[in-house]
Enzyme design. Structure first.
Site, PDB file in Angstrom:
ATOM      1  N   THR A   1       6.116  -3.210   7.468  1.00 33.27           N
ATOM      2  CA  THR A   1       4.920  -2.563   6.930  1.00 33.27           C
ATOM      3  C   THR A   1       4.321  -3.437   5.833  1.00 33.27           C
ATOM      4  O   THR A   1       5.044  -4.009   5.009  1.00 33.27           O
ATOM      5  CB  THR A   1       5.260  -1.171   6.375  1.00 33.27           C
ATOM      6  OG1 THR A   1       5.897  -0.405   7.396  1.00 33.27           O
ATOM      7  CG2 THR A   1       4.008  -0.450   5.920  1.00 33.27           C
TER       8      THR A   1
ATOM      9  N   LEU B   1       8.343   0.313   1.241  1.00 34.19           N
ATOM     10  CA  LEU B   1       7.741  -0.079   2.507  1.00 34.19           C
ATOM     11  C   LEU B   1       8.797  -0.843   3.291  1.00 34.19           C
ATOM     12  O   LEU B   1       9.465  -1.719   2.732  1.00 34.19           O
ATOM     13  CB  LEU B   1       6.502  -0.959   2.292  1.00 34.19           C
ATOM     14  CG  LEU B   1       5.305  -0.321   1.571  1.00 34.19           C
ATOM     15  CD1 LEU B   1       4.190  -1.337   1.386  1.00 34.19           C
ATOM     16  CD2 LEU B   1       4.791   0.895   2.333  1.00 34.19           C
ATOM     17  N   ASP B   2       8.939  -0.513   4.583  1.00 31.18           N
ATOM     18  CA  ASP B   2       9.940  -1.218   5.381  1.00 31.18           C
ATOM     19  C   ASP B   2       9.503  -2.652   5.635  1.00 31.18           C
ATOM     20  O   ASP B   2       8.394  -3.069   5.274  1.00 31.18           O
ATOM     21  CB  ASP B   2      10.237  -0.470   6.683  1.00 31.18           C
ATOM     22  CG  ASP B   2       9.000  -0.289   7.547  1.00 31.18           C
ATOM     23  OD1 ASP B   2       8.041  -1.059   7.394  1.00 31.18           O
ATOM     24  OD2 ASP B   2       8.991   0.632   8.388  1.00 31.18           O
ATOM     25  N   ILE B   3      10.351  -3.414   6.279  1.00 32.16           N
ATOM     26  CA  ILE B   3      10.140  -4.853   6.397  1.00 32.16           C
ATOM     27  C   ILE B   3       8.918  -5.192   7.232  1.00 32.16           C
ATOM     28  O   ILE B   3       8.285  -6.232   7.035  1.00 32.16           O
ATOM     29  CB  ILE B   3      11.418  -5.507   6.978  1.00 32.16           C
ATOM     30  CG1 ILE B   3      11.330  -7.027   6.896  1.00 32.16           C
ATOM     31  CG2 ILE B   3      11.661  -5.044   8.407  1.00 32.16           C
ATOM     32  CD1 ILE B   3      12.618  -7.728   7.239  1.00 32.16           C
TER      33      ILE B   3
END
Length: 550
Positions: free
Chosen positions: A135, A131-133
């Site tokens: 999300t 998961l990106d920063i």
């Protein structure tokens, strides 16, 4: 009894036992074992093997080679031993907040999700997807690399469900049905075609819409890129489900909970993985290995020198006392930093070592070669002054800083008064009689002293810019403001018309009767003489007149 010695059977005292047949060693591809240990994806690890960055039993590994349990593997300066998995798989649910990255180490120093996870012994957590920063939501982690690879691989088509808040394209009030239809059929992205397997509008406001979407791939920022391809902006993204595992409602952000073992077994069965503990190889770190010692370079007058600072001893407490003496304090001599005459830095020694050093290092000789400084100046060095006496203040043999002649009749002007030419003060009456005691005002504006009245301490109040010292009160010498007035009322009144004050009004202001500004030769004013001034003029106000109420 017979005296014949008893012979002991050597077979009964033997400690040898029949060894059990050795179990066959597991053998797997190197990149698969590395991925099982959570050191990266299989594709990235294959590239590292091809670049010659991994060694097996001291030799550079080759692409496609296999390893067996017991082999020693070196990677990034660390040593591992391939061993079979003996513990059952574990799966962890983590509610990821914003601001955390899904990497073990971030070069920018941002917090990672692994900092909030439970500590493991002999294994490590492997993130199932990323998961990106920005999300939030469900993030699965496991100790089973085979399970992680199966859940991430597109061929297994494991569903990922997200809740997303979307802003409509510019100029439109809400996301149109045409955009939803295109995203359901599929659009072309930079890395190929992509689509939402499920898309549903679940709410919205005047500024944005909420959707529930499902994808079966785990590409980088796939959900955001799909919406951005239609001109929409994603302002909130949260993952709520991964496969059969959903995010518990009661789980707070930044917290984790472990999945029950029966659900983990069911998950492996659904992915058609073998039951029980996985028969696979993983990597165990070598116990007691030392990392590369950190060192620092000290730049001194003699050049560069390396110093041991803090080596990793993997928990060797006995090395703490030794490491305390690694950083040495430098004792500088008189020469100072960068001067050739100073002593060299090092430890402070005493006894025989100090005696030997004193013989090896003679005292510095004065002379032209060493830069003779010359003879010392004559006289007392303390007599040199770094301060200067202000104008108008004299110094003398007495202990007071303003020591000087004092007494009646000195007639010295106030040093802080505004000096100007003497002149007449405008007024309406004639000169006032001399004051009791005989002090009068001269033409220069300074107040004289007579034998009938002593000096006042502060006749005009303490000036704002004049310094006040405690010694002025403890040891009074010459006072530039005048001597103190004697105690009691002065003998005799002030002669003149109207008693002590003139009869005329004393309102201040230019042109006022009986008053007026100072100035030489004011209109209607009598010239100031010694010991007198015009009646009713100046700063004196008559009783009942001016600003004083009746």
């Amino acid at each position: 009894m017979s005296d014949t010695p008893r012979k002991l059977s050597l077979n009964k005292l033997s400690l040898k036992r029949d060894s059990a047949p050795e179990a066959p060693k597991l053998e797997e591809r190197l990149h698969k074992v590395l991925a099982q240990a959570g050191l990266g994806s299989r594709r990235a690890l294959e590239q590292r093997i091809a670049d010659g960055l991994i060694k097996v039993n001291g030799a550079v590994a080759q692409t496609g080679m296999s390893v067996r349990s017991g082999d020693k593997i070196e990677l990034d300066g660390r040593s591992f031993v391939a061993s079979a998995l003996t513990e059952p798989s574990r799966v962890l649910i983590y509610n990821k907040p914003e601001g955390e990255v899904t990497t073990r180490e971030d070069p920018e120093g941002r917090p990672t999700v692994f900092e909030s996870l439970p500590v493991l012994k002999g294994s490590r957590w492997i993130a199932i997807g990323r998961l990106d920063i920005n999300t939030t939501g469900l993030l699965l982690l496991t100790t089973d690399g085979e399970l992680a690879n199966a859940m991430m691989h597109p061929s297994y088509e494991v569903e990922r469900e997200y809740v997303v808040r979307v802003r409509a394209p510019e100029g439109e009030e809400k996301v149109s049905d045409a955009i939803i239809e295109r995203l359901s059929r599929g659009v072309l992205l930079e890395d190929g075609g992509a689509k939402f397997d499920e898309i549903e509008r679940i709410g919205g406001t005047d500024s944005h819409d909420w959707f529930r979407v499902v994808v079966k791939e785990g590409r980088n920022r796939e959900v955001r890129r799909l919406w951005e391809s239609q001109g929409c902006q994603v302002s909130r993204l949260k993952r709520s489900r991964y496969g059969k595992i959903s995010l518990p409602r009661e789980l707070l952000r930044g917290h984790s909970v472990e999945v029950a073992q029966d659900k983990v077994d069911a998950l492996r069965a659904e992915l058609k993985l073998e039951e029980g503990a996985p028969s696979a190889l993983t990597l165990q770190p070598v116990i007691g290995q030392r990392r590369a010692a950190k060192s620092t370079v000290h730049v001194s007058r003699d050049g560069r020198s390396n110093a041991y600072v803090n080596g990793q001893t993997s928990g060797a407490d006995e090395g703490r006392e030794l490491r305390r003496f690694d950083n040495l304090r430098e004792d500088r001599g008189r020469g100072g930093r960068g001067k050739p005459g100073g002593f060299k830095g090092g430890l402070t020694v005493s006894g025989e070592a100090a005696a030997r050093q004193s013989q090896q290092r003679p005292f510095k000789q004065r002379g032209p070669a060493k830069g003779d400084r010359g003879a010392l100046p004559d006289g007392n060095p303390a007599a040199f002054r770094s301060w200067y006496v202000p104008d108008g203040v004299s110094t003398g043999p007495s202990g007071h800083r303003n020591a000087g002649p004092s007494g009646p009749g000195t007639g010295q002007a106030r040093p802080y008064a505004k000096k100007g030419p003497g002149g007449a003060r405008p007024g309406t009456g004639g000169p006032v009689g001399a004051r009791s005691g005989g002090p009068g005002r001269g033409a220069g504006g300074g107040q004289g002293q007579s034998q009938g009245q002593g000096q006042r301490k502060h006749p005009y109040g303490h000036p704002g810019n004049a310094p006040s010292f405690p010694s002025d009160h403890a040891n009074p010498g010459f006072n530039p403001y005048g001597a103190a007035r004697p105690a009691g009322r002065p003998s005799g009144g002030r002669p003149g018309p109207g008693g002590n004050r003139g009869p005329a009004s004393a309102n201040r202001g230019p042109g006022g009767p009986g008053g007026g500004a100072r100035g030489p030769g004011g209109p209607g004013g009598a010239p100031r003489g010694p010991g007198g001034r015009p009646p009713g003029g100046g700063n004196r106000r008559p009783p009942g007149g001016g600003n004083r109420g009746r």
